[in-house]
Design a protein around this motif. Sequence first.
Motif, PDB file in Angstrom:
ATOM      1  N   PRO A   5     -36.444  14.398  -2.688  1.00 19.03           N
ATOM      2  CA  PRO A   5     -35.910  13.368  -2.414  1.00 19.03           C
ATOM      3  C   PRO A   5     -36.944  12.408  -3.640  1.00 19.03           C
ATOM      4  N   ARG A   6     -37.567  13.250  -4.372  1.00 14.09           N
ATOM      5  CA  ARG A   6     -38.670  12.456  -5.267  1.00 14.09           C
ATOM      6  C   ARG A   6     -37.916  12.852  -7.408  1.00 14.09           C
ATOM      7  N   ALA A   7     -36.062  13.159  -7.227  1.00 13.95           N
ATOM      8  CA  ALA A   7     -36.097  14.640  -7.934  1.00 13.95           C
ATOM      9  C   ALA A   7     -35.942  13.805  -9.525  1.00 13.95           C
ATOM     10  N   GLU A   8     -35.798  14.170 -10.295  1.00 17.85           N
ATOM     11  CA  GLU A   8     -35.493  13.258 -11.682  1.00 17.85           C
ATOM     12  C   GLU A   8     -33.991  12.520 -11.608  1.00 17.85           C
ATOM     13  N   ARG A   9     -33.003  13.231 -10.873  1.00 18.02           N
ATOM     14  CA  ARG A   9     -32.155  13.049 -10.817  1.00 18.02           C
ATOM     15  C   ARG A   9     -31.540  11.966  -9.462  1.00 18.02           C
ATOM     16  N   VAL A  10     -32.049  12.104  -8.375  1.00 22.81           N
ATOM     17  CA  VAL A  10     -32.037  11.392  -7.517  1.00 22.81           C
ATOM     18  C   VAL A  10     -32.470   9.725  -8.040  1.00 22.81           C
ATOM     19  N   ARG A  11     -34.504   9.519  -8.960  1.00 18.94           N
ATOM     20  CA  ARG A  11     -35.306   8.274  -9.400  1.00 18.94           C
ATOM     21  C   ARG A  11     -33.818   7.424 -10.258  1.00 18.94           C
ATOM     22  N   SER A  12     -33.549   8.377 -10.638  1.00 20.64           N
ATOM     23  CA  SER A  12     -31.979   8.021 -12.131  1.00 20.64           C
ATOM     24  C   SER A  12     -31.047   6.852 -11.463  1.00 20.64           C
ATOM     25  N   VAL A  13     -31.019   7.545 -10.054  1.00 19.31           N
ATOM     26  CA  VAL A  13     -29.186   7.060  -9.500  1.00 19.31           C
ATOM     27  C   VAL A  13     -30.061   5.498  -8.994  1.00 19.31           C
ATOM     28  N   ARG A  14     -31.107   5.898  -8.124  1.00 22.54           N
ATOM     29  CA  ARG A  14     -32.120   4.523  -7.060  1.00 22.54           C
ATOM     30  C   ARG A  14     -31.924   3.549  -8.425  1.00 22.54           C
ATOM     31  N   ALA A  15     -32.229   4.084  -9.738  1.00 19.44           N
ATOM     32  CA  ALA A  15     -32.611   3.351 -10.935  1.00 19.44           C
ATOM     33  C   ALA A  15     -31.344   2.166 -10.829  1.00 19.44           C
ATOM     34  N   LEU A  16     -30.289   2.902 -10.569  1.00 19.13           N
ATOM     35  CA  LEU A  16     -29.153   1.492 -10.810  1.00 19.13           C
ATOM     36  C   LEU A  16     -28.651   0.258 -10.003  1.00 19.13           C
ATOM     37  N   SER A  17     -29.788   0.185  -9.358  1.00 17.75           N
ATOM     38  CA  SER A  17     -30.128  -0.873  -8.290  1.00 17.75           C
ATOM     39  C   SER A  17     -30.997  -1.882  -9.729  1.00 17.75           C
ATOM     40  N   LYS A  18     -30.887  -2.377 -10.579  1.00 18.94           N
ATOM     41  CA  LYS A  18     -31.513  -2.841 -11.893  1.00 18.94           C
ATOM     42  C   LYS A  18     -30.639  -3.335 -12.482  1.00 18.94           C
ATOM     43  N   ARG A  19     -30.180  -4.330 -13.097  1.00 17.62           N
ATOM     44  CA  ARG A  19     -29.216  -5.173 -13.586  1.00 17.62           C
ATOM     45  C   ARG A  19     -29.682  -4.294 -15.279  1.00 17.62           C
ATOM     46  N   SER A  20     -30.746  -3.972 -15.561  1.00 14.71           N
ATOM     47  CA  SER A  20     -31.035  -3.760 -16.517  1.00 14.71           C
ATOM     48  C   SER A  20     -31.072  -2.013 -17.055  1.00 14.71           C
ATOM     49  N   VAL A  21     -30.800  -1.359 -15.778  1.00 13.99           N
ATOM     50  CA  VAL A  21     -30.436  -0.133 -15.656  1.00 13.99           C
ATOM     51  C   VAL A  21     -28.945   0.219 -15.976  1.00 13.99           C
ATOM     52  N   ARG A  22     -28.494  -0.833 -15.095  1.00 16.27           N
ATOM     53  CA  ARG A  22     -26.980  -0.781 -14.737  1.00 16.27           C
ATOM     54  C   ARG A  22     -26.273  -1.265 -16.760  1.00 16.27           C
ATOM     55  N   GLU A  23     -26.918  -2.435 -17.018  1.00 16.49           N
ATOM     56  CA  GLU A  23     -27.149  -2.410 -18.341  1.00 16.49           C
ATOM     57  C   GLU A  23     -26.474  -1.700 -19.924  1.00 16.49           C
ATOM     58  N   ARG A  24     -27.889  -1.132 -19.201  1.00 16.13           N
ATOM     59  CA  ARG A  24     -28.275   0.237 -20.676  1.00 16.13           C
ATOM     60  C   ARG A  24     -28.042   1.642 -21.003  1.00 16.13           C
ATOM     61  N   THR A  25     -27.062   1.899 -19.272  1.00 22.07           N
ATOM     62  CA  THR A  25     -26.742   3.156 -19.083  1.00 22.07           C
ATOM     63  C   THR A  25     -24.768   2.682 -19.407  1.00 22.07           C
ATOM     64  N   GLY A  26     -24.918   1.704 -18.873  1.00 23.46           N
ATOM     65  CA  GLY A  26     -23.079   1.646 -18.565  1.00 23.46           C
ATOM     66  C   GLY A  26     -22.411   2.106 -17.386  1.00 23.46           C
ATOM     67  N   ARG A  27     -23.962   2.413 -15.899  1.00 23.96           N
ATOM     68  CA  ARG A  27     -23.049   2.738 -14.943  1.00 23.96           C
ATOM     69  C   ARG A  27     -23.552   2.200 -14.073  1.00 23.96           C
ATOM     70  N   PHE A  28     -23.074   2.434 -13.028  1.00 21.06           N
ATOM     71  CA  PHE A  28     -23.516   1.823 -11.724  1.00 21.06           C
ATOM     72  C   PHE A  28     -23.287   2.541  -9.926  1.00 21.06           C
ATOM     73  N   ALA A  29     -23.380   2.509  -9.315  1.00 19.72           N
ATOM     74  CA  ALA A  29     -23.475   3.013  -8.020  1.00 19.72           C
ATOM     75  C   ALA A  29     -22.422   2.364  -7.332  1.00 19.72           C
ATOM     76  N   VAL A  30     -21.929   2.929  -6.507  1.00 16.52           N
ATOM     77  CA  VAL A  30     -20.763   2.838  -4.604  1.00 16.52           C
ATOM     78  C   VAL A  30     -20.929   3.333  -3.654  1.00 16.52           C
ATOM     79  N   GLU A  31     -21.245   2.846  -3.183  1.00 12.80           N
ATOM     80  CA  GLU A  31     -22.595   3.579  -2.160  1.00 12.80           C
ATOM     81  C   GLU A  31     -20.549   3.466  -0.368  1.00 12.80           C
ATOM     82  N   GLY A  32     -21.141   4.191   0.028  1.00 12.79           N
ATOM     83  CA  GLY A  32     -20.054   4.438   1.198  1.00 12.79           C
ATOM     84  C   GLY A  32     -18.451   5.113   1.219  1.00 12.79           C
ATOM     85  N   PRO A  33     -17.906   5.161   1.978  1.00 13.97           N
ATOM     86  CA  PRO A  33     -16.658   6.020   2.244  1.00 13.97           C
ATOM     87  C   PRO A  33     -15.340   5.728   1.684  1.00 13.97           C
ATOM     88  N   GLN A  34     -15.671   4.061   1.777  1.00 12.92           N
ATOM     89  CA  GLN A  34     -14.682   3.515   1.335  1.00 12.92           C
ATOM     90  C   GLN A  34     -14.458   2.865  -0.670  1.00 12.92           C
TER      91      GLN A  34
END
Length: 283
Positions: A5-34
């Motif tokens: 759970p402390r891997a860099e990949r995991v932290r980078s995905v969780r960081a997408l919860s911050k708007r500044s990170v979403r704007e910088r990376t141009g990415r966002f997370a989608v949670e859940g099957p639907q």
Amino acid sequence: MLTNPRAERVRSVRALSKRSVRERTGRFAVEGPQGVREAVRYAAARVRDVYVTAEALERYALDIVEPARAANLWVHEVSAEVLAAMAETDAPQGVLAVVDVVDSDEGADAVGPADALAAVLDAHPRLLVLLTNVRDPGNAGTVIRGADAAGADAVLVSSASVDIHSSKVVRSTAGSLFHLPVVTGLDVEATLETLRAHGIRTLAADGAGATLLPDADLTAPHCWVMGNEAWGLPDEVRDACDEVVRVPIHGRAESLNLAMAATVCLYASAGQRPRREGVTTAG
């Protein structure tokens, strides 16, 4: 399988919860099957990675995992602890995807608000909705979902509104975010002028409207203009619209909330447009 759970990949995905990170990376997370299913089906070119637990790998094999692999997407098996560390919700249901805000093949000059709006207008839309200063994530997401269900051609969002790629908005859309264009970062006054120049009537949804919704002519191309949850539309925005329409209240309710009012207005519009092939009903 990713188990740390402390891997860099995991932290980078969780960081997408911050708007500044979403704007910088141009990415966002989608949670859940639907949401993930709809992203894979309708926006596969934008899906960077799909993360699934062992249980979800089996449960969603046919509707998520196999289509994702068929589209040559990266599907990663992760432990439940890793998915929980990636997700913002307490119950991500075993599936999460990282998605680009726009197609990575598009040039940077093609994704600005003005260009995105121009692309929508080039398609000769008949029904639009413009959110101005809408701050509640649940309301914004529900309006996008309602617009999708009512057959709207696009949702337009002002620069002062909530970030539509925040996890709460994305979840509230229930996958509709990937079904129709959503143009963000718009200046409201300039947008109203642009719509008018393209022959699209602008209808302010406001409790002070002189026209009742059942009496409104919704046959021509038009855009519903929805205001802030607390204070509605500013006078200058309401006055800049072609018509001010109110939803009649027949009972004792003081008013409808934004998402409810928008859905009612959008379905009134849908009722006055020619019935299209492929229309489905709920239930």
